[in-house]
Design a protein around this motif. Structure first.
Motif, PDB file in Angstrom:
ATOM      1  N   MET A  95      -8.728  11.283  -1.007  1.00  0.00           N
ATOM      2  CA  MET A  95      -9.157  10.887   0.335  1.00  0.00           C
ATOM      3  C   MET A  95     -10.326  11.741   0.821  1.00  0.00           C
TER       4      MET A  95
ATOM      5  N   ARG B 207      -6.982   2.841   5.614  1.00  0.00           N
ATOM      6  CA  ARG B 207      -7.552   3.348   4.361  1.00  0.00           C
ATOM      7  C   ARG B 207      -6.535   3.366   3.233  1.00  0.00           C
TER       8      ARG B 207
ATOM      9  N   VAL C 240      -2.325   9.452   5.520  1.00  0.00           N
ATOM     10  CA  VAL C 240      -3.352   8.493   5.136  1.00  0.00           C
ATOM     11  C   VAL C 240      -3.445   7.432   6.235  1.00  0.00           C
TER      12      VAL C 240
ATOM     13  N   ASP D  44       0.835  -1.210   0.000  1.00  0.00           N
ATOM     14  CA  ASP D  44       0.000   0.000   0.000  1.00  0.00           C
ATOM     15  C   ASP D  44       0.865   1.253   0.000  1.00  0.00           C
TER      16      ASP D  44
ATOM     17  N   GLN E 147      -7.493   1.643  -0.186  1.00  0.00           N
ATOM     18  CA  GLN E 147      -8.634   2.306  -0.822  1.00  0.00           C
ATOM     19  C   GLN E 147      -8.232   3.665  -1.381  1.00  0.00           C
ATOM     20  N   VAL E 148      -7.434   4.421  -0.629  1.00  0.00           N
ATOM     21  CA  VAL E 148      -7.007   5.748  -1.088  1.00  0.00           C
ATOM     22  C   VAL E 148      -6.070   5.628  -2.285  1.00  0.00           C
TER      23      VAL E 148
ATOM     24  N   ASP F  62       0.533   4.918  10.239  1.00  0.00           N
ATOM     25  CA  ASP F  62      -0.140   5.584   9.123  1.00  0.00           C
ATOM     26  C   ASP F  62       0.864   5.862   8.007  1.00  0.00           C
TER      27      ASP F  62
END
Length: 227
Positions: free
Chosen positions: A34, A180, A176, A18, A183-184, A164
């Motif tokens: 976002m 998430r 971010v 990610d 997804q972001v 994060d």
């Protein structure tokens, strides 16, 4: 109330996949993807123009004028981490310089974001160790008062939890949440694809007035053209 005198050794980091996916995009794109969230205040600036970073947050809570906890935090860094340092109150002292950068790079850090001052900027640029800071300040610090490492912090108005994803470039710094990140990253990719299509239309001379269907709403709002 913020915890003091605490070091959390185990944190849940966003996955490397990610982080790698998010690293392909700029801060502005990720912020928009976002839902226009996650930006730090714009006074956090790169200390040299080409600085950019993307990695997982190791967080630090500092006391004003005291960099003791940066040395404590260095031990918790794993490859791919970004150190994110907040302060219990505003302070622009020079918390960080080339010696700490050398130490953190040896541990695998990809850079630093700090709501405070840094120094040795020419050396940081020569090392290409990316730093985003509130100020550049030669004033030194002491090592006397406990803060904490790997607790949630608010850095330049952005909440940062350990693990994060932190992304920074010339446009600013965005955070971010680890949960998430995937997804972001996908939303950012889709946004980039849409923007590339629009870029091609702009390049042919087409106007935003037509691309974004603005003419009707502008007329409804009362815009008049007078020849």
């Amino acid at each position: 109330m913020q915890e003091l005198g605490i070091v959390h050794r185990t944190i849940a980091r966003a996955s490397r996949a990610d982080v790698e996916a998010l690293s392909a995009f700029g801060v502005a794109t990720v912020h928009e993807a976002m839902g226009r969230l996650g930006l730090m205040r714009p006074y956090i600036r790169p200390v040299y123009p080409s600085a950019k970073l993307c990695g997982t947050a190791v967080t630090v809570l500092l006391q004003p004028g005291d960099n003791w906890m940066l040395h404590v935090a260095a031990e918790q860094i794993q490859p791919g981490d970004v150190l994110v340092a907040a302060c219990t109150t505003e302070s622009e002292d020079g918390f960080f310089g080339d010696l700490l950068a050398t130490s953190m790079r040896a541990r695998g850090a990809t850079g630093l974001v700090i709501d405070g001052g840094v120094r040795d900027v020419a050396d940081l640029e020569a090392m290409d160790f990316p730093v985003f800071a509130r100020a550049i300040n030669s004033k030194g610090t002491i090592k006397a008062t406990l803060g904490s490492v790997n607790i949630p912090v608010v850095c330049a108005n952005a909440l940062v939890n350990p693990g994060d994803v932190v992304l920074a470039d010339i446009d600013g710094v965005v955070v971010v949440p680890a949960a998430r990140a995937a997804q972001v990253a996908e939303a950012a990719r889709q946004r980039e694809d849409r923007e590339e299509a629009k870029r091609r239309r702009f390049a042919t001379g087409e106007l935003g007035l037509d691309i974004y269907d603005m003419r009707g709403p502008l007329a409804a709002a009362g815009l008049r053209y007078i020849d």
